[in-house]
Design a protein around this motif. Structure first.
Motif, PDB file in Angstrom:
ATOM      1  N   MET A   1     -50.305  65.047  27.852  1.00  0.00           N
ATOM      2  CA  MET A   1     -49.242  65.305  28.809  1.00  0.00           C
ATOM      3  C   MET A   1     -48.596  64.060  29.016  1.00  0.00           C
ATOM      4  SD  MET A   1     -48.938  68.771  29.466  1.00  0.00           S
ATOM      5  CE  MET A   1     -48.078  68.649  30.989  1.00  0.00           C
ATOM      6  N   PRO A   2     -47.061  63.944  28.956  1.00  0.00           N
ATOM      7  CA  PRO A   2     -46.532  62.893  29.116  1.00  0.00           C
ATOM      8  C   PRO A   2     -46.593  62.791  30.712  1.00  0.00           C
ATOM      9  CG  PRO A   2     -45.092  64.795  28.713  1.00  0.00           C
ATOM     10  CD  PRO A   2     -46.239  65.117  28.552  1.00  0.00           C
ATOM     11  N   LEU A   3     -46.406  61.335  31.360  1.00  0.00           N
ATOM     12  CA  LEU A   3     -46.347  61.237  32.602  1.00  0.00           C
ATOM     13  C   LEU A   3     -45.065  61.910  33.378  1.00  0.00           C
ATOM     14  CD1 LEU A   3     -47.163  57.406  32.601  1.00  0.00           C
ATOM     15  CD2 LEU A   3     -48.797  59.216  33.733  1.00  0.00           C
ATOM     16  N   PRO A   4     -45.104  62.397  34.416  1.00  0.00           N
ATOM     17  CA  PRO A   4     -44.143  62.774  35.162  1.00  0.00           C
ATOM     18  C   PRO A   4     -43.052  61.680  35.223  1.00  0.00           C
ATOM     19  CG  PRO A   4     -45.984  63.466  36.347  1.00  0.00           C
ATOM     20  CD  PRO A   4     -46.408  62.548  35.315  1.00  0.00           C
ATOM     21  N   LEU A   5     -41.765  62.075  35.326  1.00  0.00           N
ATOM     22  CA  LEU A   5     -40.573  61.260  35.258  1.00  0.00           C
ATOM     23  C   LEU A   5     -40.617  60.009  36.223  1.00  0.00           C
ATOM     24  CD1 LEU A   5     -37.917  60.347  34.424  1.00  0.00           C
ATOM     25  CD2 LEU A   5     -36.914  61.904  36.049  1.00  0.00           C
ATOM     26  N   LEU A   6     -41.001  60.148  37.389  1.00  0.00           N
ATOM     27  CA  LEU A   6     -40.883  59.086  38.250  1.00  0.00           C
ATOM     28  C   LEU A   6     -42.229  58.219  38.200  1.00  0.00           C
ATOM     29  CD1 LEU A   6     -39.930  60.956  41.986  1.00  0.00           C
ATOM     30  CD2 LEU A   6     -38.465  59.583  40.082  1.00  0.00           C
ATOM     31  N   ASP A   7     -43.368  58.793  37.661  1.00  0.00           N
ATOM     32  CA  ASP A   7     -44.465  57.878  37.262  1.00  0.00           C
ATOM     33  C   ASP A   7     -44.113  56.664  36.156  1.00  0.00           C
ATOM     34  OD1 ASP A   7     -45.926  58.918  39.410  1.00  0.00           O
ATOM     35  OD2 ASP A   7     -47.158  60.495  38.148  1.00  0.00           O
ATOM     36  N   ARG A   8     -43.511  57.570  35.248  1.00  0.00           N
ATOM     37  CA  ARG A   8     -42.905  56.743  34.275  1.00  0.00           C
ATOM     38  C   ARG A   8     -42.012  55.784  34.771  1.00  0.00           C
ATOM     39  NH1 ARG A   8     -40.568  59.192  29.116  1.00  0.00           N
ATOM     40  NH2 ARG A   8     -40.981  57.066  28.012  1.00  0.00           N
ATOM     41  N   LEU A   9     -41.061  55.742  35.563  1.00  0.00           N
ATOM     42  CA  LEU A   9     -40.362  54.986  36.238  1.00  0.00           C
ATOM     43  C   LEU A   9     -41.204  53.800  36.945  1.00  0.00           C
ATOM     44  CD1 LEU A   9     -37.069  56.868  37.621  1.00  0.00           C
ATOM     45  CD2 LEU A   9     -37.432  55.681  35.266  1.00  0.00           C
ATOM     46  N   GLU A  10     -41.969  54.098  37.778  1.00  0.00           N
ATOM     47  CA  GLU A  10     -42.785  53.365  38.471  1.00  0.00           C
ATOM     48  C   GLU A  10     -43.707  52.304  37.535  1.00  0.00           C
ATOM     49  OE1 GLU A  10     -43.592  52.080  42.267  1.00  0.00           O
ATOM     50  OE2 GLU A  10     -42.154  53.736  41.551  1.00  0.00           O
ATOM     51  N   SER A  11     -44.307  52.881  36.317  1.00  0.00           N
ATOM     52  CA  SER A  11     -44.738  51.978  35.448  1.00  0.00           C
ATOM     53  C   SER A  11     -43.970  50.862  34.770  1.00  0.00           C
ATOM     54  CB  SER A  11     -45.460  52.965  34.162  1.00  0.00           C
ATOM     55  OG  SER A  11     -46.316  53.839  34.813  1.00  0.00           O
TER      56      SER A  11
ATOM     57  N   ARG B   1     -29.811  52.080  49.937  1.00  0.00           N
ATOM     58  CA  ARG B   1     -30.296  53.383  49.335  1.00  0.00           C
ATOM     59  C   ARG B   1     -29.348  53.558  48.148  1.00  0.00           C
ATOM     60  NH1 ARG B   1     -30.583  53.504  54.834  1.00  0.00           N
ATOM     61  NH2 ARG B   1     -32.330  54.477  55.724  1.00  0.00           N
ATOM     62  N   ALA B   2     -29.779  53.290  46.916  1.00  0.00           N
ATOM     63  CA  ALA B   2     -28.904  53.401  45.692  1.00  0.00           C
ATOM     64  C   ALA B   2     -29.430  54.748  44.891  1.00  0.00           C
ATOM     65  CB  ALA B   2     -29.183  52.057  44.690  1.00  0.00           C
ATOM     66  N   PRO B   3     -28.395  55.452  44.590  1.00  0.00           N
ATOM     67  CA  PRO B   3     -28.581  56.686  43.939  1.00  0.00           C
ATOM     68  C   PRO B   3     -29.233  56.097  42.583  1.00  0.00           C
ATOM     69  CG  PRO B   3     -26.401  56.784  44.662  1.00  0.00           C
ATOM     70  CD  PRO B   3     -26.922  55.122  44.801  1.00  0.00           C
ATOM     71  N   LEU B   4     -30.427  56.920  42.153  1.00  0.00           N
ATOM     72  CA  LEU B   4     -31.338  56.712  40.846  1.00  0.00           C
ATOM     73  C   LEU B   4     -30.802  57.567  40.040  1.00  0.00           C
ATOM     74  CD1 LEU B   4     -33.416  54.763  39.739  1.00  0.00           C
ATOM     75  CD2 LEU B   4     -34.897  56.434  40.458  1.00  0.00           C
ATOM     76  N   LEU B   5     -30.513  57.221  38.850  1.00  0.00           N
ATOM     77  CA  LEU B   5     -30.084  58.322  37.795  1.00  0.00           C
ATOM     78  C   LEU B   5     -30.546  58.013  36.304  1.00  0.00           C
ATOM     79  CD1 LEU B   5     -27.249  57.044  39.397  1.00  0.00           C
ATOM     80  CD2 LEU B   5     -26.365  59.082  38.517  1.00  0.00           C
TER      81      LEU B   5
ATOM     82  N   PHE C   1     -32.397  54.793  32.180  1.00  0.00           N
ATOM     83  CA  PHE C   1     -31.953  55.253  33.423  1.00  0.00           C
ATOM     84  C   PHE C   1     -31.358  54.089  34.220  1.00  0.00           C
ATOM     85  CE2 PHE C   1     -35.882  52.461  34.353  1.00  0.00           C
ATOM     86  CZ  PHE C   1     -35.595  51.941  35.499  1.00  0.00           C
ATOM     87  N   LEU C   2     -30.909  54.151  35.312  1.00  0.00           N
ATOM     88  CA  LEU C   2     -30.229  53.018  36.136  1.00  0.00           C
ATOM     89  C   LEU C   2     -30.140  53.282  37.606  1.00  0.00           C
ATOM     90  CD1 LEU C   2     -27.079  54.504  36.712  1.00  0.00           C
ATOM     91  CD2 LEU C   2     -26.664  53.940  34.301  1.00  0.00           C
ATOM     92  N   SER C   3     -29.632  52.158  38.352  1.00  0.00           N
ATOM     93  CA  SER C   3     -29.486  52.684  39.848  1.00  0.00           C
ATOM     94  C   SER C   3     -27.925  52.152  40.100  1.00  0.00           C
ATOM     95  CB  SER C   3     -30.375  51.559  40.541  1.00  0.00           C
ATOM     96  OG  SER C   3     -31.757  51.836  40.445  1.00  0.00           O
ATOM     97  N   ALA C   4     -27.178  52.792  40.939  1.00  0.00           N
ATOM     98  CA  ALA C   4     -25.796  52.852  41.195  1.00  0.00           C
ATOM     99  C   ALA C   4     -25.739  52.092  42.619  1.00  0.00           C
ATOM    100  CB  ALA C   4     -25.132  54.334  40.936  1.00  0.00           C
ATOM    101  N   GLY C   5     -24.618  51.359  42.641  1.00  0.00           N
ATOM    102  CA  GLY C   5     -24.231  50.464  43.897  1.00  0.00           C
ATOM    103  C   GLY C   5     -24.078  51.461  45.083  1.00  0.00           C
ATOM    104  N   SER C   6     -23.410  52.742  44.569  1.00  0.00           N
ATOM    105  CA  SER C   6     -22.948  53.457  45.677  1.00  0.00           C
ATOM    106  C   SER C   6     -23.004  54.954  45.213  1.00  0.00           C
ATOM    107  CB  SER C   6     -21.345  53.070  46.213  1.00  0.00           C
ATOM    108  OG  SER C   6     -20.663  53.038  45.296  1.00  0.00           O
TER     109      SER C   6
ATOM    110  N   VAL D   1     -20.895  59.978  32.203  1.00  0.00           N
ATOM    111  CA  VAL D   1     -21.391  59.318  30.991  1.00  0.00           C
ATOM    112  C   VAL D   1     -22.552  60.267  30.463  1.00  0.00           C
ATOM    113  CG1 VAL D   1     -22.646  57.412  29.645  1.00  0.00           C
ATOM    114  CG2 VAL D   1     -20.472  56.811  31.252  1.00  0.00           C
ATOM    115  N   GLY D   2     -23.111  60.930  31.468  1.00  0.00           N
ATOM    116  CA  GLY D   2     -24.424  61.879  31.028  1.00  0.00           C
ATOM    117  C   GLY D   2     -25.649  61.741  31.637  1.00  0.00           C
ATOM    118  N   PHE D   3     -25.560  60.735  32.941  1.00  0.00           N
ATOM    119  CA  PHE D   3     -26.527  60.504  33.839  1.00  0.00           C
ATOM    120  C   PHE D   3     -26.748  61.338  34.906  1.00  0.00           C
ATOM    121  CE2 PHE D   3     -26.212  56.667  31.655  1.00  0.00           C
ATOM    122  CZ  PHE D   3     -27.503  56.054  31.539  1.00  0.00           C
ATOM    123  N   GLN D   4     -27.891  61.901  35.209  1.00  0.00           N
ATOM    124  CA  GLN D   4     -28.086  62.694  36.511  1.00  0.00           C
ATOM    125  C   GLN D   4     -29.092  62.162  37.661  1.00  0.00           C
ATOM    126  OE1 GLN D   4     -29.810  66.421  35.139  1.00  0.00           O
ATOM    127  NE2 GLN D   4     -30.182  67.104  37.248  1.00  0.00           N
ATOM    128  N   ARG D   5     -28.679  62.318  38.813  1.00  0.00           N
ATOM    129  CA  ARG D   5     -29.407  61.781  39.868  1.00  0.00           C
ATOM    130  C   ARG D   5     -30.786  62.450  39.993  1.00  0.00           C
ATOM    131  NH1 ARG D   5     -27.404  60.113  45.836  1.00  0.00           N
ATOM    132  NH2 ARG D   5     -29.580  59.167  46.468  1.00  0.00           N
TER     133      ARG D   5
END
Length: 261
Positions: free
Chosen positions: A1-11, A96-100, A232-237, A247-251
């Protein structure tokens, strides 16, 4: 099973600094320290160690003062929700930056500029790296999406002072205007099959033309073509996040950034 999304980001967040920094444990926080020059890193929650305490935060700040670096902390709120209260209680303001995350195909906007991703073996590659750093520095000196006076002349004045150092984990993108040269830039940094888009910036005089979105799209396509399966990316606002959503990113969450000079 692939790691959940947030776990992959944390890694990913844990892996990227280890490419060019050493990790120091301080309770439930890991401080990444770079010896010599380069961008100074930050402290992050240690994977699997629970919520950092006020004591952990104090110890890291003392170590950062000892090292003469910015007292900086970064984390994902949804992964470590209790840290926000601890850091704010220490008197540190938190962005607090939106994470997409890229969700589906990349939507590339049409712009009146040439967008390219140079290869390290191309002639002039280090010149491109220098331009990326100069444009990014000027763009982030005037944050946001509003038009401004800073433009190509300021870039050309700053450029001779920039030392072009290529770090292998980075890929670069440049948007080049026929009249004004490079006016928008961005980068990705990669660890495994995950890539983060960072440093996207447009000279204030060239804003409101979709160039930041075009650079982001080019970087995302490049990462996918190189075998990445999560971008993925983080937005400044919130306003900037809407540019990336086109562009196709989702928060998917909130990236927290806390700094004290």
């Amino acid at each position: 099973m692939p790691l959940p999304l947030l776990d992959r980001l944390e890694s990913f967040y844990d892996a990227v600094p280890r490419l060019d920094a050493r990790a120091e444990p301080h309770g439930a926080l890991t401080l990444f320290v770079r010896d010599g020059g380069g961008f100074p890193y930050y402290a992050r929650p240690t994977i699997g160690a629970g919520t950092p305490t006020a004591v952990d935060v104090r110890l890291v700040r003392e170590r950062q003062r000892e090292l003469g670096i910015t007292q900086a902390f970064e984390w994902v709120h949804e992964t470590t929700p209790g840290l926000l209260e601890v850091v704010e209680a220490a008197g540190i303001a938190v962005l607090r930056a939106p994470l997409l995350v890229l969700d589906g195909p990349v939507r590339t906007p049409e712009v009146d500029a040439v967008v390219r991703v140079p290869e390290p073996d191309e002639p002039g590659f280090l010149d491109d790296v220098a331009v990326v750093r100069a444009v990014a520095q000027l763009a982030f000196s005037t944050p946001g999406t509003g038009l401004g006076d800073t433009g190509p002349r300021d870039r050309d004045t700053l450029l001779p002072t920039v030392t072009p150092v290529h770090v292998p984990k980075f890929r670069y993108a440049l948007a080049e205007d026929a009249a004004d040269g490079v006016v928008a830039v961005g980068m990705t940094q990669r660890a495994g099959e995950v890539a983060e888009v960072v440093g996207v910036g447009t000279l204030p005089s060239a804003r409101r033309r979709g160039l930041g979105a075009a650079v982001t799209a080019a970087l995302a396509v490049d990462a996918l073509e190189l075998g990445v399966d999560l971008v993925f990316l983080s937005a400044g606002s919130e306003e900037i996040a809407r540019v990336y959503e086109r562009v196709g990113f989702q928060r998917v969450g909130t990236a927290c950034v806390a700094e004290v000079e």
